[in-house]
Design a protein around this motif. Structure first.
Motif, PDB file in Angstrom:
ATOM      1  N   ASP A   7       0.835  -1.212   0.000  1.00 13.46           N
ATOM      2  CA  ASP A   7       0.000   0.000   0.000  1.00 13.46           C
ATOM      3  C   ASP A   7       0.862   1.251   0.000  1.00 13.46           C
ATOM      4  OD1 ASP A   7      -2.760  -1.103   0.135  1.00 13.46           O
ATOM      5  OD2 ASP A   7      -2.019  -1.980   1.992  1.00 13.46           O
ATOM      6  N   TRP A   8       1.921   1.254   0.810  1.00 10.11           N
ATOM      7  CA  TRP A   8       2.846   2.398   0.812  1.00 10.11           C
ATOM      8  C   TRP A   8       3.493   2.560  -0.553  1.00 10.11           C
ATOM      9  CZ3 TRP A   8       8.143   2.106  -0.177  1.00 10.11           C
ATOM     10  CH2 TRP A   8       8.836   3.307  -0.022  1.00 10.11           C
ATOM     11  N   TYR A   9       3.967   1.469  -1.148  1.00  7.38           N
ATOM     12  CA  TYR A   9       4.621   1.511  -2.453  1.00  7.38           C
ATOM     13  C   TYR A   9       3.677   2.059  -3.515  1.00  7.38           C
ATOM     14  CZ  TYR A   9       6.810  -0.109  -6.765  1.00  7.38           C
ATOM     15  OH  TYR A   9       7.361  -0.162  -8.020  1.00  7.38           O
ATOM     16  N   ASP A  10       2.451   1.564  -3.517  1.00 12.53           N
ATOM     17  CA  ASP A  10       1.494   1.968  -4.544  1.00 12.53           C
ATOM     18  C   ASP A  10       1.159   3.454  -4.430  1.00 12.53           C
ATOM     19  OD1 ASP A  10      -0.034   0.567  -6.700  1.00 12.53           O
ATOM     20  OD2 ASP A  10      -1.719   1.547  -5.702  1.00 12.53           O
ATOM     21  N   GLU A  11       0.993   3.933  -3.208  1.00 12.94           N
ATOM     22  CA  GLU A  11       0.691   5.354  -3.010  1.00 12.94           C
ATOM     23  C   GLU A  11       1.859   6.225  -3.443  1.00 12.94           C
ATOM     24  OE1 GLU A  11      -0.605   8.411   0.609  1.00 12.94           O
ATOM     25  OE2 GLU A  11      -0.446   6.248   0.970  1.00 12.94           O
ATOM     26  N   ARG A  12       3.080   5.751  -3.219  1.00 12.90           N
ATOM     27  CA  ARG A  12       4.270   6.540  -3.515  1.00 12.90           C
ATOM     28  C   ARG A  12       4.617   6.550  -5.007  1.00 12.90           C
ATOM     29  NH1 ARG A  12       9.199   7.664  -0.197  1.00 12.90           N
ATOM     30  NH2 ARG A  12      10.471   8.909  -1.580  1.00 12.90           N
ATOM     31  N   PHE A  13       4.455   5.401  -5.672  1.00 10.88           N
ATOM     32  CA  PHE A  13       4.992   5.260  -7.016  1.00 10.88           C
ATOM     33  C   PHE A  13       3.947   5.066  -8.118  1.00 10.88           C
ATOM     34  CE2 PHE A  13       8.454   3.802  -4.227  1.00 10.88           C
ATOM     35  CZ  PHE A  13       9.445   4.684  -4.616  1.00 10.88           C
ATOM     36  N   VAL A  14       2.697   4.875  -7.771  1.00  8.44           N
ATOM     37  CA  VAL A  14       1.685   4.599  -8.794  1.00  8.44           C
ATOM     38  C   VAL A  14       0.545   5.602  -8.651  1.00  8.44           C
ATOM     39  CG1 VAL A  14       0.393   2.766  -9.956  1.00  8.44           C
ATOM     40  CG2 VAL A  14       2.292   2.169  -8.463  1.00  8.44           C
TER      41      VAL A  14
ATOM     42  N   ALA B 268      18.076   8.726   2.195  1.00  2.60           N
ATOM     43  CA  ALA B 268      16.939   9.477   2.721  1.00  2.60           C
ATOM     44  C   ALA B 268      16.214   8.660   3.788  1.00  2.60           C
ATOM     45  CB  ALA B 268      15.978   9.823   1.588  1.00  2.60           C
ATOM     46  N   ASP B 269      15.685   9.347   4.790  1.00  2.00           N
ATOM     47  CA  ASP B 269      15.078   8.672   5.933  1.00  2.00           C
ATOM     48  C   ASP B 269      13.822   7.889   5.569  1.00  2.00           C
ATOM     49  OD1 ASP B 269      17.039   9.587   7.628  1.00  2.00           O
ATOM     50  OD2 ASP B 269      15.905  11.353   8.269  1.00  2.00           O
ATOM     51  N   GLU B 270      13.020   8.405   4.635  1.00  2.00           N
ATOM     52  CA  GLU B 270      11.721   7.791   4.345  1.00  2.00           C
ATOM     53  C   GLU B 270      11.643   7.174   2.961  1.00  2.00           C
ATOM     54  OE1 GLU B 270       9.370   7.363   6.541  1.00  2.00           O
ATOM     55  OE2 GLU B 270      10.594   8.363   8.050  1.00  2.00           O
ATOM     56  N   GLY B 271      12.776   7.008   2.291  1.00  4.77           N
ATOM     57  CA  GLY B 271      12.746   6.496   0.937  1.00  4.77           C
ATOM     58  C   GLY B 271      12.682   4.979   0.869  1.00  4.77           C
ATOM     59  N   ILE B 272      12.634   4.493  -0.364  1.00  3.79           N
ATOM     60  CA  ILE B 272      12.530   3.058  -0.574  1.00  3.79           C
ATOM     61  C   ILE B 272      13.786   2.330  -0.127  1.00  3.79           C
ATOM     62  CG2 ILE B 272      13.386   3.063  -2.962  1.00  3.79           C
ATOM     63  CD1 ILE B 272      11.078   1.065  -3.571  1.00  3.79           C
ATOM     64  N   ARG B 273      14.949   3.008  -0.170  1.00  2.00           N
ATOM     65  CA  ARG B 273      16.181   2.352   0.245  1.00  2.00           C
ATOM     66  C   ARG B 273      16.124   1.945   1.713  1.00  2.00           C
ATOM     67  NH1 ARG B 273      20.794   6.361  -2.412  1.00  2.00           N
ATOM     68  NH2 ARG B 273      19.633   6.894  -4.285  1.00  2.00           N
TER      69      ARG B 273
ATOM     70  N   ARG C 148      13.488   1.430   3.522  1.00  2.00           N
ATOM     71  CA  ARG C 148      12.419   0.459   3.782  1.00  2.00           C
ATOM     72  C   ARG C 148      12.731  -0.919   3.218  1.00  2.00           C
ATOM     73  NH1 ARG C 148       7.177   2.755   5.009  1.00  2.00           N
ATOM     74  NH2 ARG C 148       7.329   5.014   5.247  1.00  2.00           N
ATOM     75  N   ILE C 149      13.360  -0.957   2.054  1.00  2.00           N
ATOM     76  CA  ILE C 149      13.557  -2.214   1.348  1.00  2.00           C
ATOM     77  C   ILE C 149      15.020  -2.655   1.365  1.00  2.00           C
ATOM     78  CG2 ILE C 149      13.245  -3.428  -0.846  1.00  2.00           C
ATOM     79  CD1 ILE C 149      10.632  -2.533   0.389  1.00  2.00           C
ATOM     80  N   GLY C 150      15.928  -1.690   1.265  1.00  2.00           N
ATOM     81  CA  GLY C 150      17.327  -2.000   0.989  1.00  2.00           C
ATOM     82  C   GLY C 150      17.580  -1.880  -0.504  1.00  2.00           C
ATOM     83  N   MET C 151      18.810  -2.134  -0.917  1.00  2.00           N
ATOM     84  CA  MET C 151      19.124  -1.912  -2.321  1.00  2.00           C
ATOM     85  C   MET C 151      20.354  -2.698  -2.751  1.00  2.00           C
ATOM     86  SD  MET C 151      19.103   1.861  -4.072  1.00  2.00           S
ATOM     87  CE  MET C 151      18.080   2.120  -5.499  1.00  2.00           C
ATOM     88  N   ARG C 152      20.269  -3.298  -3.926  1.00  2.00           N
ATOM     89  CA  ARG C 152      21.391  -3.984  -4.558  1.00  2.00           C
ATOM     90  C   ARG C 152      21.925  -3.095  -5.682  1.00  2.00           C
ATOM     91  NH1 ARG C 152      23.347  -8.839  -4.368  1.00  2.00           N
ATOM     92  NH2 ARG C 152      21.652  -9.525  -3.002  1.00  2.00           N
ATOM     93  N   HIS C 153      23.242  -3.125  -5.872  1.00  2.00           N
ATOM     94  CA  HIS C 153      23.857  -2.309  -6.920  1.00  2.00           C
ATOM     95  C   HIS C 153      24.596  -3.199  -7.906  1.00  2.00           C
ATOM     96  CE1 HIS C 153      25.948   0.766  -9.081  1.00  2.00           C
ATOM     97  NE2 HIS C 153      27.125   0.417  -8.608  1.00  2.00           N
ATOM     98  N   ILE C 154      24.422  -2.885  -9.188  1.00  2.00           N
ATOM     99  CA  ILE C 154      25.153  -3.560 -10.258  1.00  2.00           C
ATOM    100  C   ILE C 154      25.885  -2.479 -11.054  1.00  2.00           C
ATOM    101  CG2 ILE C 154      25.019  -5.103 -12.237  1.00  2.00           C
ATOM    102  CD1 ILE C 154      22.281  -5.993 -11.226  1.00  2.00           C
ATOM    103  N   PRO C 155      27.206  -2.419 -10.989  1.00  4.52           N
ATOM    104  CA  PRO C 155      27.937  -1.427 -11.794  1.00  4.52           C
ATOM    105  C   PRO C 155      27.630  -1.598 -13.285  1.00  4.52           C
ATOM    106  CG  PRO C 155      29.382  -2.407 -10.138  1.00  4.52           C
ATOM    107  CD  PRO C 155      28.109  -3.206 -10.130  1.00  4.52           C
ATOM    108  N   LEU C 156      27.837  -0.531 -14.031  1.00  3.65           N
ATOM    109  CA  LEU C 156      27.420  -0.505 -15.435  1.00  3.65           C
ATOM    110  C   LEU C 156      28.010  -1.658 -16.249  1.00  3.65           C
ATOM    111  CD1 LEU C 156      25.928   0.933 -17.745  1.00  3.65           C
ATOM    112  CD2 LEU C 156      27.988   2.307 -18.098  1.00  3.65           C
ATOM    113  N   ALA C 157      29.301  -1.927 -16.104  1.00  6.76           N
ATOM    114  CA  ALA C 157      29.913  -2.994 -16.897  1.00  6.76           C
ATOM    115  C   ALA C 157      29.273  -4.344 -16.576  1.00  6.76           C
ATOM    116  CB  ALA C 157      31.419  -3.041 -16.641  1.00  6.76           C
ATOM    117  N   ASP C 158      29.042  -4.623 -15.296  1.00  6.33           N
ATOM    118  CA  ASP C 158      28.398  -5.883 -14.913  1.00  6.33           C
ATOM    119  C   ASP C 158      26.979  -5.955 -15.466  1.00  6.33           C
ATOM    120  OD1 ASP C 158      30.707  -6.402 -13.528  1.00  6.33           O
ATOM    121  OD2 ASP C 158      29.854  -6.032 -11.545  1.00  6.33           O
ATOM    122  N   TYR C 159      26.297  -4.829 -15.438  1.00  2.00           N
ATOM    123  CA  TYR C 159      24.918  -4.754 -15.934  1.00  2.00           C
ATOM    124  C   TYR C 159      24.863  -5.099 -17.422  1.00  2.00           C
ATOM    125  CZ  TYR C 159      20.239  -2.599 -16.416  1.00  2.00           C
ATOM    126  OH  TYR C 159      18.911  -2.362 -16.662  1.00  2.00           O
TER     127      TYR C 159
END
Length: 223
Positions: free
Chosen positions: A13-20, A172-177, A179-190
């Motif tokens: 519900d939080w995700y949908d309100e924020r991003f959709v 950011a304190d209230e961002g998706i990072r 709440r969820i966390g985040m994985r990173h893929i550098p450009l070459a790996d991507y």
């Protein structure tokens, strides 16, 4: 860090309100990347159904998969098509089942984005199209600080730190990072992950919308 449970469960519900804010709109450039077509389109990591409207507008039918039952709960309000709770790295479909697949904003959530791309390639028919659209490895991600006042970005040296990132002081304190966390893929790996699929890479795009692109899109075809 591997997810034993769906990270978005309890947050739909939080995700949908924020991003959709408007489910009857297109993400920049997505409809053009898809082009017109027909038949079922597999939405890998479909979330709450943010892109179902675009799939239908392209002439295709929605089939969605997501690891989060909570996200699928809301997605079911946006389509009568089949929605399946499944891991993107182990899709429950036979080889060559779809003419089209999309993977939207999944690279920072999936534990193994490269394997998910291989699965997407596996389920495509010869001539089938994959559109992947999501976090720009250079200008978005756990290593980047946004300054919305002047649309600048500050990139930290952790850019080269691939994999799951623990919370950093600049998040950011209230961002998706947070709440969820985040994985990173550098450009070459991507980009190398796409090359390993064997798909023909047809088009790259940095969708418009903000001065420094926060998204990178790829269209590839099975040959």
């Amino acid at each position: 860090m591997a997810a034993s449970t769906a990270r978005y469960n309890g947050l739909a519900d939080w995700y949908d309100e924020r991003f959709v804010q408007d489910p009857n709109s297109h993400q920049p450039g997505l409809l053009e990347l898809l082009g017109s077509g027909s038949g079922p389109c597999l939405d890998i990591g479909c979330g709450t159904g943010r892109n179902f409207y675009t799939i239908r507008e392209s002439g295709r039918e929605v089939v969605g998969v997501d690891f989060s039952s909570d996200q699928l709960r809301l997605a079911r309000t946006r389509t009568d098509g089949p929605l399946i709770e499944a891991d993107a790295a182990n899709l429950p479909f036979a080889d060559a089942s779809f003419d089209t697949a999309i993977a939207m904003w999944t690279s920072t959530d999936l534990d193994d984005f490269a394997t998910a791309l291989l699965e997407a390639a596996r389920i495509l028919k010869p001539g089938g199209i994959l559109v992947s659209y999501g976090v720009h490895p250079c200008f978005n991600g756990p290593h980047v600080v946004y300054n919305e006042d002047d649309n600048t970005r500050l990139v930290h040296p952790t850019y080269r730190q691939a994999g799951w990132h623990e919370p950093a002081p600049w998040w950011a304190d209230e961002g998706i990072r947070r709440r969820i966390g985040m994985r990173h893929i550098p450009l070459a790996d991507y980009l190398n992950a796409f090359l390993r699929t064997g798909l023909a890479l047809e088009h790259f795009e940095e969708p418009e919308g903000i001065p420094i692109p926060h998204a990178l899109a790829v269209r590839a075809r099975k040959i």
